[in-house]
Write a protein that holds these residues in place. Structure first.
Motif, short mmCIF file in Angstrom:
data_model
loop_
_atom_site.label_atom_id
_atom_site.label_comp_id
_atom_site.label_asym_id
_atom_site.label_seq_id
_atom_site.Cartn_x
_atom_site.Cartn_y
_atom_site.Cartn_z
N ARG A 78 -3.40 -0.54 -6.29
CA ARG A 78 -3.53 0.33 -5.13
C ARG A 78 -3.01 1.75 -5.34
NH1 ARG A 78 -1.64 -4.48 -0.94
NH2 ARG A 78 -3.61 -5.63 -1.01
N TYR B 165 0.86 -1.18 0.00
CA TYR B 165 0.00 0.00 0.00
C TYR B 165 0.90 1.23 0.00
CZ TYR B 165 -3.96 -2.97 1.35
OH TYR B 165 -4.95 -3.93 1.38
N GLN C 166 -0.24 -5.60 -7.12
CA GLN C 166 -0.66 -4.79 -5.97
C GLN C 166 -0.39 -3.31 -6.20
OE1 GLN C 166 1.08 -6.31 -2.34
NE2 GLN C 166 -0.60 -7.75 -2.06
#
Length: 234
Positions: free
Chosen positions: A206, A163, A202
């Motif tokens: 994100r 993240y 990812q």
């Protein structure tokens, strides 16, 4: 009861865990219950003014072939931090890691130094740094992020939890540094490209970057990884 860092590092065995827990701290991540136990992070200050982060866990475990009955995730993170550092990836400096069983349940601590001068990309975006940087500098930062992640993946390590709050940057004039934190879910993969594909999916999912910003990240990544990754350009 505070103590200086040098004295704390000289303590070994189970006494070390007790001694580290005696230092007052302030929660920056309240204990949350998952993986069958609890895990939280406190900010602590040693008597010589060193700012540290102490991850405290009870019964917070992972399982794999080597540990079918479970082992503390803090120790897995310790191993990942050491591996990342050996690969030239900037991560928080490891100060202490240890574990023990208390009434049949794993207790673990992981202590790291603070990343002085760094801020997460999440915090940077929230306070408007992206606009202050300007597009050219922003793309250079994303390029450096790509380079940093590629070094980790090329060494067959997968971060596993990317993240924006886990990507820390420091900008000092023309110098840009990027660090990765929270390696709790990191794992070594047999294939470097498998590690790459997992993490890149990812990152793509994100982030809210423009196509030009994504391509800046890709440019830095591919230059450091040394080969193309299928699907990276899409």
């Amino acid at each position: 009861m505070a103590a200086d860092l040098a004295s704390l590092q000289q303590i070994s065995g189970e006494n070390a865990i007790d001694r580290w827990l005696q230092i007052p701290g302030k929660w920056v991540e309240e204990p949350n219950r998952r993986r069958g136990g609890e895990s939280g992070v406190q900010r602590v200050l040693t008597s010589d003014g060193r700012l540290l982060y102490r991850k405290q866990q009870m019964g917070h475990i992972y399982r794999d072939l080597l540990h079918p009955f479970g082992y503390p995730t803090a120790i897995r993170e310790r191993n990942a931090l050491k591996a990342a550092e050996a690969l030239g990836v900037k991560v928080p400096t490891l100060v202490y890691a240890g574990c023990r069983k208390v009434e049949g349940e794993w207790q673990a601590l992981l202590v790291t130094e603070s990343l002085d001068g760094y801020s997460s990309l999440e915090d940077c975006y929230a306070r408007g740094d992206r606009e202050r940087w300007g597009e050219q500098l922003h793309q250079r930062i994303l390029q450096q992020y790509g380079t940093t992640l590629a070094k980790l993946n090329a060494g067959h390590w997968q971060h596993g939890c990317l993240y924006l709050k886990h990507v820390f940057v420091r900008v000092d004039g023309d110098k840009i540094d990027v660090a990765l934190i929270d390696m709790e879910k990191a794992r070594r993969r047999f294939s470097a490209k498998r590690a790459a594909r997992h993490d890149l999916r990812q990152v793509k999912r994100r982030s809210s970057w423009t196509e030009a910003q994504w391509q800046a990240f890709v440019y830095g990544y591919q230059a450091a990884f040394g080969s193309a990754i299928k699907g990276l350009q899409t």
